[in-house]
Design a protein around this motif. Structure first.
Motif, PDB file in Angstrom:
ATOM      1  N   SER A 146       0.845  -1.194   0.000  1.00  0.00           N
ATOM      2  CA  SER A 146       0.000   0.000   0.000  1.00  0.00           C
ATOM      3  C   SER A 146       0.875   1.236   0.000  1.00  0.00           C
ATOM      4  N   SER A 147       0.289   2.350  -0.412  1.00  0.00           N
ATOM      5  CA  SER A 147       1.000   3.622  -0.365  1.00  0.00           C
ATOM      6  C   SER A 147       1.038   4.121   1.074  1.00  0.00           C
ATOM      7  N   SER A 151      -4.006   5.512   0.282  1.00  0.00           N
ATOM      8  CA  SER A 151      -4.991   5.826  -0.752  1.00  0.00           C
ATOM      9  C   SER A 151      -4.941   4.830  -1.901  1.00  0.00           C
ATOM     10  N   LYS A 152      -3.842   4.089  -2.015  1.00  0.00           N
ATOM     11  CA  LYS A 152      -3.676   3.110  -3.085  1.00  0.00           C
ATOM     12  C   LYS A 152      -3.191   1.789  -2.492  1.00  0.00           C
ATOM     13  N   LEU A 172      -3.664  -2.310  -9.606  1.00  0.00           N
ATOM     14  CA  LEU A 172      -3.715  -1.147  -8.726  1.00  0.00           C
ATOM     15  C   LEU A 172      -5.159  -0.871  -8.322  1.00  0.00           C
ATOM     16  N   ASP A 174      -7.841   1.627  -5.621  1.00  0.00           N
ATOM     17  CA  ASP A 174      -7.946   2.754  -4.706  1.00  0.00           C
ATOM     18  C   ASP A 174      -8.306   2.220  -3.324  1.00  0.00           C
ATOM     19  N   ASN A 175      -8.546   3.116  -2.362  1.00  0.00           N
ATOM     20  CA  ASN A 175      -8.786   2.644  -0.998  1.00  0.00           C
ATOM     21  C   ASN A 175     -10.200   2.114  -0.781  1.00  0.00           C
ATOM     22  N   ASN A 203       2.094   7.526  -3.227  1.00  0.00           N
ATOM     23  CA  ASN A 203       0.712   7.966  -3.033  1.00  0.00           C
ATOM     24  C   ASN A 203      -0.045   8.180  -4.336  1.00  0.00           C
ATOM     25  N   GLY A 205       0.247   6.002  -6.785  1.00  0.00           N
ATOM     26  CA  GLY A 205       0.078   4.676  -7.362  1.00  0.00           C
ATOM     27  C   GLY A 205       1.229   4.237  -8.240  1.00  0.00           C
ATOM     28  N   ALA A 230       1.600   4.860 -12.512  1.00  0.00           N
ATOM     29  CA  ALA A 230       0.349   4.220 -12.116  1.00  0.00           C
ATOM     30  C   ALA A 230      -0.484   3.772 -13.314  1.00  0.00           C
TER      31      ALA A 230
END
Length: 242
Positions: A146-147, A151-152, A172, A174-175, A203, A205, A230
């Motif tokens: 995770s970031s 958030s990713k 990938l 998102d949260n 953050n 991605g 990303a």
């Protein structure tokens, strides 16, 4: 011995949090805890401390309050019917994502479920990806990262069947675990000398990781930094002096 270690861990962990109040508390040992038990501190969610335990091939979430009193223990029934290969946790303030993989009939499933601060599932189980394996495969296939700001999230797998051409597949999210991009890239490798390590997600991605080349004495001869944006499907390679 393991029980003593667990008690000491709880003591130190909570003492550090409560140092300003000069108060020492610790958790009692469950009667099911044993030397072979595997455990992981998930984190603090909705004011409770969550600890994952694997005891005799059963998976539990033990829930503790600020006094390190166990207030609940939930069996992870969603992860009880098949052979679990790996479990990862991504805690947030109000919930935790549980990402786990298991093998069934030569297919490895990477699933996710959301649990609350009491260790109870609060979402349906979703399958993030699957992979077919041959006979005798018993290792985890997927890695999850995770970031820093959470958030990713990324799930990735490396097919190393061809020792000269690794295939890296990344997904990938998102949260909310909404898929943002699926990519597949080929990485040329020199058999038994090259290794891929240190995967990191920023953050935005973007993915970055390293590739090391070692000689027969395990000394690093060369290194590269590999970068994937990303929303891109290509890798940029930067040579780095060892």
């Amino acid at each position: 011995m393991f029980k003593s270690f667990l008690a000491l861990f709880s003591l130190v962990f909570v003492s550090a949090l409560s140092a300003h109040a000069q108060k020492i508390v610790y958790a009692d040992i469950d009667e099911d805890d044993n030397r072979r038990m595997q455990f992981e501190v998930v984190g603090k969610v909705q004011g409770n401390f969550l600890i994952y335990k694997n005891i005799r091939n059963k998976n539990y979430i033990s829930v503790y309050n600020n006094e390190m009193e166990q207030i609940a223990r939930e069996e992870m029934e969603f992860a009880s019917d098949d052979r679990i290969l790996n479990i990862d946790f991504f805690p947030f303030q109000d919930f935790t994502y549980v990402l786990y993989q298991y093998e069934k009939k030569r297919v490895v499933y990477c699933n996710a479920v959301k649990i609350d601060g009491n260790g109870k599932p609060i979402s349906d189980v979703i399958t993030l990806d699957t992979a077919h394996i041959g006979f005798g495969g018993n290792n985890k296939i997927y890695n999850t990262i995770s970031s820093e700001d959470k958030s990713k999230l990324m799930v990735f797998k490396i097919n190393s069947k061809n020792r000269e051409r690794y295939v890296l597949t990344t997904i990938l999210f998102d949260n909310s675990l909404t898929p943002l991009r699926r990519s597949q890239m080929v990485i040329p490798m020199e058999e038994y000398k090259d290794a891929l390590e240190q995967f990191q997600l920023d953050n935005d991605g973007d993915l970055v990781f390293t590739k090391f080349t070692r000689n027969n004495n395990e000394t690093i001869q060369g290194s590269q930094l590999l970068y994937k944006a990303a929303m891109a499907d290509t890798l940029h390679v930067i040579n780095v002096q060892p």
